[in-house]
Design a protein around this motif. Sequence first.
Motif, short mmCIF file in Angstrom:
data_model
loop_
_atom_site.label_atom_id
_atom_site.label_comp_id
_atom_site.label_asym_id
_atom_site.label_seq_id
_atom_site.Cartn_x
_atom_site.Cartn_y
_atom_site.Cartn_z
N SER A 176 30.49 49.32 32.69
CA SER A 176 29.07 48.99 32.84
C SER A 176 28.56 48.04 31.77
CB SER A 176 28.22 50.28 32.83
OG SER A 176 28.26 50.91 31.56
N GLU A 177 29.25 47.97 30.62
CA GLU A 177 28.80 47.09 29.55
C GLU A 177 29.41 45.69 29.63
OE1 GLU A 177 29.68 49.18 25.96
OE2 GLU A 177 28.26 50.81 26.37
N ILE A 178 30.26 45.45 30.61
CA ILE A 178 30.86 44.13 30.80
C ILE A 178 29.91 43.30 31.67
CG2 ILE A 178 32.81 42.86 31.77
CD1 ILE A 178 34.54 45.35 31.18
N PRO A 179 29.51 42.11 31.23
CA PRO A 179 28.53 41.32 31.98
C PRO A 179 29.03 40.93 33.37
CG PRO A 179 28.76 40.49 29.73
CD PRO A 179 29.86 41.47 29.95
N ASP A 180 28.10 40.77 34.29
CA ASP A 180 28.43 40.31 35.64
C ASP A 180 29.08 38.93 35.58
OD1 ASP A 180 27.05 42.58 36.26
OD2 ASP A 180 25.48 41.60 37.43
N GLY A 181 30.05 38.70 36.45
CA GLY A 181 30.64 37.37 36.59
C GLY A 181 31.28 36.82 35.34
N SER A 182 31.86 37.67 34.50
CA SER A 182 32.39 37.20 33.22
C SER A 182 33.91 37.34 33.09
CB SER A 182 31.74 38.00 32.08
OG SER A 182 32.07 39.38 32.16
N VAL A 183 34.58 37.81 34.14
CA VAL A 183 35.99 38.20 34.04
C VAL A 183 36.82 37.42 35.05
CG1 VAL A 183 37.59 40.13 34.36
CG2 VAL A 183 35.43 40.50 33.16
N ASP A 184 38.03 37.02 34.63
CA ASP A 184 38.95 36.30 35.51
C ASP A 184 39.90 37.21 36.26
OD1 ASP A 184 38.32 33.45 34.72
OD2 ASP A 184 38.83 34.29 32.77
N LEU A 185 40.31 38.32 35.63
CA LEU A 185 41.32 39.18 36.22
C LEU A 185 41.00 40.64 35.90
CD1 LEU A 185 44.20 39.59 37.53
CD2 LEU A 185 45.11 39.42 35.19
N VAL A 186 41.09 41.50 36.92
CA VAL A 186 40.94 42.94 36.73
C VAL A 186 42.23 43.61 37.19
CG1 VAL A 186 39.71 45.04 37.38
CG2 VAL A 186 38.44 42.90 37.03
N LEU A 187 42.79 44.45 36.34
CA LEU A 187 43.92 45.30 36.69
C LEU A 187 43.38 46.71 36.94
CD1 LEU A 187 46.46 44.10 33.97
CD2 LEU A 187 46.27 43.30 36.34
N ARG A 200 34.34 36.62 38.04
CA ARG A 200 33.84 35.29 38.35
C ARG A 200 34.28 34.90 39.77
NH1 ARG A 200 36.03 33.97 32.83
NH2 ARG A 200 34.22 33.82 31.45
N PRO A 201 33.60 33.95 40.40
CA PRO A 201 34.09 33.43 41.68
C PRO A 201 35.52 32.92 41.53
CG PRO A 201 31.85 32.68 41.29
CD PRO A 201 32.29 33.35 40.02
N GLY A 202 36.39 33.33 42.42
CA GLY A 202 37.80 32.96 42.33
C GLY A 202 38.62 33.90 41.48
N GLY A 203 37.98 34.82 40.77
CA GLY A 203 38.70 35.81 39.99
C GLY A 203 39.43 36.78 40.89
N GLU A 204 40.38 37.53 40.31
CA GLU A 204 41.25 38.38 41.12
C GLU A 204 41.27 39.82 40.61
OE1 GLU A 204 44.38 34.81 42.29
OE2 GLU A 204 45.13 36.66 41.37
N VAL A 205 41.49 40.74 41.55
CA VAL A 205 41.75 42.14 41.24
C VAL A 205 43.15 42.47 41.73
CG1 VAL A 205 40.98 44.52 41.46
CG2 VAL A 205 39.32 42.67 41.67
N TRP A 206 44.00 42.93 40.83
CA TRP A 206 45.32 43.43 41.19
C TRP A 206 45.24 44.96 41.13
CZ3 TRP A 206 50.16 40.24 39.60
CH2 TRP A 206 49.92 38.87 39.84
N THR A 207 45.46 45.59 42.27
CA THR A 207 45.21 47.02 42.41
C THR A 207 46.45 47.74 42.90
OG1 THR A 207 42.95 46.46 43.10
CG2 THR A 207 43.65 48.74 43.39
N VAL A 208 46.72 48.92 42.35
CA VAL A 208 47.74 49.81 42.90
C VAL A 208 47.04 51.10 43.32
CG1 VAL A 208 48.35 50.78 40.62
CG2 VAL A 208 49.97 50.93 42.54
N PHE A 209 47.38 51.60 44.50
CA PHE A 209 46.73 52.81 44.98
C PHE A 209 47.65 53.55 45.93
CE2 PHE A 209 45.34 49.14 47.46
CZ PHE A 209 45.62 49.52 48.77
#
Length: 383
Positions: free
Chosen positions: A301-312, A340-349
């Motif tokens: 929640s403390e990470i700003p909107d649209g500020s990240v390139d990659l989420v694991l 960010r636009p074009g950023g990616e989420v790599w997810t395992v589930f």
Amino acid sequence: MPEFPYARLRRFPDVEAPNLQAWDATDELLVARALTLAAERGIDGSAIAVIGDGYGALTLALTAAGLDGVRVHQDLVTGRRALARNAAELGATRFVPHELDAELLRGARLVLLQLPKGLAELEEIADAVARAAAPDAVLLAGGRVKHMTLAQNDLLARYFGQVQPQRAERKSRLIVATDPLPVPQEPPFPLSTTHPEYGLTLCAHGGAFAGDRIDIGTRVLLDVMHDRAAELTAPSGREGFTAVDLGCGTGALAASLALAVPDARIIATDRSAAAVRSARATMVANGVADRVTVTLDDSGSEIPDGSVDLVLLNPPFHLGATVHEGAGRRLIDAAARMLRPGGEVWTVFNSHLDHRRALAAAVGDTEQLARTPKFTVTRSVHR
């Protein structure tokens, strides 16, 4: 004394649903026995410590009974925020939050504990109580009968001279442990294990998921990250980028990424204090503490909107002892918000979960990168 209004308590900001409530019969039994013991032994609020209070039921019921200065430790930041909100709603502020440390327990004569799921977490707590509480301290632990085991009694008997399980009531049971025993000079946690197949050393406190092992879901994602390492920088289109290990646990994904991509700025975040303490130790053990920031937060929640390139992301599918997809969906929504636009989420589930559709809806185009009999790895590109 007026009956405490348990029904007014809320879980928010944690997941709320008709089958999830902010207290249970164990809370009520613990409070009733604690009030009796406090009166019999002349124990005031400042000599009481509460551990594992989900959303404030124990702490607020004790303060409502006039026991001021109760010390409380909650592992989850969602529980801490819920306690603060419930306290404000009820006008109760006479308690003192702590981490799981000596200040929480120093001189405590009565310790209330909602029994944790894992024996490792229970061992770390029992050791801390025996190490710092008063010689005449009483540990009053409780849980739902269906989740309790004889192994819990055996473990407590290693740290207390007397361990007395009580008769079950309303599908809950209390255990009264007294006469703390001497403990070794060094506490048993954190644990530390090197995993040469991944070039990682993991450190773990008792409450961290999977301990110092690498859980099988994380292994699947780590294998994909290794095989497709060149693609990890693609979201930013440049050498340096910002990545988040969302729900980091002991920090295996963040540490592995930091070792593979030295110029990445990485945030590892989790809502569990035990996980955060573990992840910080993991970063030090792998020599990447200067490049990975570890934070205690709820769904980033403390990470700003649209500020990240990659989420694991390796999302959970339990809320406490309840199977519920809500926690995973909250993390998926959080990942979409911070990208960010074009950023990616790599997810395992777990492959049986409907997370691929949720990722496509919240983030964007989602492709399968790998699949095992139990787990699926996907990559989602933010719109």
